[in-house]
Design an enzyme around this catalytic site. Structure first.
Site, short mmCIF file in Angstrom:
data_model
loop_
_atom_site.label_atom_id
_atom_site.label_comp_id
_atom_site.label_asym_id
_atom_site.label_seq_id
_atom_site.Cartn_x
_atom_site.Cartn_y
_atom_site.Cartn_z
N GLU A 2 1.13 -0.90 -5.60
CA GLU A 2 0.54 0.71 -5.60
C GLU A 2 1.35 1.63 -5.03
OE1 GLU A 2 -3.40 2.95 -3.49
OE2 GLU A 2 -2.15 1.96 -1.96
N ASP B 158 1.22 -1.58 -0.69
CA ASP B 158 0.02 -0.58 -0.43
C ASP B 158 0.91 1.47 0.31
OD1 ASP B 158 -2.65 1.49 0.73
OD2 ASP B 158 -1.73 1.72 2.24
#
Length: 693
Positions: free
Chosen positions: A373, A336
């Site tokens: 990401e 993330d």
């Protein structure tokens, strides 16, 4: 001759050097703190105890080795509950925030138990750490090692997948509940589940007045090594370790890999106003990126930023990744806000960041998939340039271009073609293959596929932030009515658009990622930021499986076709050049008239002719030629088969304008079109033909 003996039960295949380690005579507790002047171990008898049963002081002279405090306590065993407590300077102006009264989570804790405890003075005490044995019979389970290029990823929330009463499972909202629904995942055909955060996080938001707001998504970590206690059916301290392993083993038996969404970019301790739960009270200036030595840098958008390129924090992250891979048999990770790993200890973006390279090169992670990401909340956007060939990326450009094309946005014709062909503009450099592109149209963060074609605007009032939260740039449309409608013309268009986008996603070069529920039109009622909605807004509604069984069949058939058809999952980029001596290029682009496409045309209608791969890439000769016809305009069109396809026999595979079951032919054996005649393409439709065997 020596015979190898299998080891069915392992305590730990990989033992991190810190935390609580069970030994023959007791437990060894080890924790890093460079600036602490004293360290204490707090031992509890019961999970709800407010005060410890025993407090043991570390001896500075005998229990400190460099910056590591290490203490052996005899006669302790699995299940022992504990906290650390550290004394040291309170000097926020230089980064020190020691609080000798704070109860601290062990950064290497293997499990947590219990809830937060509020004190009269407003201080919040965190859950207790649990000493974990880790013994588990894996029955020979190993990583599945499926090639990334052959993957179909399914992003899923562990709790939300089975929490609804409609799931009708014995253990709703748990790791064991997932096991009960494995037959569904197998039937759908996905090869991997990408689990939203399953390491420990506060069940309720721990920041200030939001304590009563649900922390549903889990992007607020507090114990990176611990499976989330809230997803365990058995509430015995440490039971989540066993149940998580049972889930992984069962998924592996079904041929499904497990990828974890990990959040090494911030923690739930927040900024200066946030609670002291772990890292702040042990070595604040090491674990966080600070500005001017005292203020928390907020590249995560969550109040603080983990100092991932500090050697101590980097070591912790590596131990954590290895722990999940070798003790829990995890097959990969999605990082993330991974661009934060590209920031140095002062927060500056740096070329060739050591953390990114080391993860890619770590021999103990060599079998794992690593997905970034490739952006953060402070403006770093590295899609196409994050890491090397080992790193795949969530392709945000794919999402935007696919949405824009099917919505009818001008100037997206070439962009859609580039995404369909594997995004070579982003990934071909540095020898990065097409499977570095994780193609997606929806994710947990944003509209569901159903809502993408049902709402022009976000509807987040239920979040309690006056609809200010969530992205305003959704590239969505409602086609005439905001939200649900019975108007036939609108429902027909929405049905087509969902199939158009899912068909494009699952037939593009690269690796597709499907969000749980999109295959059955799960809705969040227009909420595009359901991070705090631990209710029917977010949960998987199993009634929709039957209600939208035609769409499920459509998606299932596309996945099955993709997995057996190498034409749509090449390991090298399409070049526009002939393959294996054929006169037909590996990819050709045509206008609806069947002649060469002019890329500057404004009309969003085109054909792609994709030839079967070479025998090098397809030694079994399974590949077949495809013709894909796209009509994203609001008018019906006629298409003509290009000259290179007229001497071949074709079968219809997909027709998103047709009613089920004629919208897809699972065996690609639909009626052969009249090649010499015009092929009708209704507005907002996709048609795919496959060369006959």
């Amino acid at each position: 001759m020596l015979m190898r003996q299998p080891c069915p039960s392992l305590q730990f295949a990989y033992s991190p050097p810190f935390g609580a380690t069970i030994q023959d005579t007791g437990v060894q507790f080890s924790v890093f703190s460079r600036s602490a002047t004293a360290m204490r171990l707090l031992l509890y008898n019961n999970v709800n105890d407010r005060e410890p049963a025993e407090v043991i002081d570390f001896d500075r002279n005998t229990d400190r080795w460099g910056d590591v405090w290490s203490l052996h306590v005899p006669n302790l065993a699995e299940g022992q509950l504990y906290h650390f407590q550290a004394s040291g300077p309170w000097a926020p102006e230089i980064g020190h925030r020691f609080d000798s009264t704070a109860r601290l989570i062990d950064p290497y804790a293997q499990a947590l138990a219990g809830e937060y405890q509020k004190c009269a003075d407003g201080v919040v005490r965190p859950p207790k750490c649990v000493v974990v044995d880790g013994a588990f019979d894996w029955e020979g389970d190993r990583h599945l090692r499926r090639d990334v290029s052959e993957s179909v990823i399914y992003e899923m929330h562990v709790k939300g997948f089975t929490k609804s009463k409609t799931a009708k499972v014995k253990c709703p909202g748990t790791y064991l509940g997932v096991i009960e629904k494995i037959p569904y995942l197998k039937d759908l055909g996905v090869t991997a589940v990408e689990l939203m955060p399953v390491n420990e996080f506060p069940i309720k938001d721990s920041h200030g007045n939001k304590m009563d707001r649900a922390n549903y998504w889990g992007y607020d970590p507090m114990a990176f090594f611990s499976p989330h206690r809230g997803y365990a059916h058995d509430k015995t301290p440490g039971a989540q370790v066993r149940e998580f392993k049972e889930m992984v083993k069962a998924l592996h038996k079904a041929g499904i890999e497990v990828i974890l969404d990990v959040v090494f970019n911030h923690t739930c301790e927040g900024n200066e106003k946030g609670p002291t739960l772990s890292f702040k009270g042990l070595e604040n200036q090491v674990y966080y990126i600070l500005s001017e030595g005292q203020h928390y840098c907020n590249y995560s958008g969550c109040g603080n930023t983990l100092n991932g390129n500090h050697p101590v924090v980097r070591e912790m992250i590596f131990h954590c990744l290895r722990h999940w891979v070798h003790n829990y048999h995890i097959d990969g990770f999605r990082f993330d806000l991974a661009s934060i790993l590209s920031r140095d200890t002062k927060g500056n973006l740096i070329p060739n960041p050591p953390m990114v390279d080391l993860i890619a090169e770590d021999p103990l992670l060599a079998d794992t998939k690593i997905i970034a990401e490739a952006w953060d909340a402070a403006g770093a956007y590295q899609v196409g340039s994050f890491g090397g060939a080992r790193w795949a990326e969530w392709n945000g450009r794919y999402r935007d271009d696919a949405r824009g094309f099917w919505r009818g946005d001008g100037g997206t014709l070439g962009a859609l073609a580039t995404r369909l062909a594997g995004s070579s503009d982003l990934y071909e450099h540095d020898n990065r293959p097409p499977h570095c592109s994780i193609n997606l149209i929806t994710t947990h963060d944003g509209f569901t596929m159903n809502d993408l074609v049902s709402y022009k605007e976000k509807h987040n009032m239920a979040n309690g932030e006056d609809n200010r939260d969530g992205d305003n740039h959704n590239i969505s449309d409602n086609y005439g009515v905001e939200g649900p409608t019975r108007k036939k013309a609108i429902t027909v268009t929405r049905d087509r658009q969902i199939r158009n986008m899912l068909g494009t996603l699952l037939l593009s070069q690269g690796v597709p990622m499907l969000v749980s529920g999109d295959e059955i039109r799960r809705t969040q009622k227009g909420n595009n930021n359901a991070y705090c909605q631990d209710n029917d807004i977010s949960w998987f509604d199993w009634k929709l499986v039957d209600k939208n069984k035609d769409l499920f069949r459509f998606v299932k058939s596309l996945i099955a076709f993709r997995l057996k058809q190498p034409t749509v999952r090449r390991k090298t980029y399409l070049t526009g050049q002939p393959v294996d001596g054929r006169l037909i290029p590996d990819v050709s682009w045509f206008s609806p008239a069947g002649v060469g496409l002019e890329w500057n045309q404004q009309e969003l209608a085109m054909m792609a002719y994709i030839a079967a791969p070479s025998r090098v890439d397809d030694p079994e000769g399974l590949g077949r030629d495809l013709v894909m016809m796209f009509n994203s305009t609001g008018q019906d069109r006629t298409f003509n088969m290009p000259e290179i396809g007229r001497g071949m026999k074709w079968n219809l595979f997909v027709d998103t304008a047709a009613e089920s079951p004629a919208d897809i032919y699972p065996d690609a054996d639909g009626p052969m079109p009249s090649i010499g005649h015009a092929i009708e393409m209704p507005c907002h439709s996709l048609k795919v033909m496959v060369s006959a065997e």
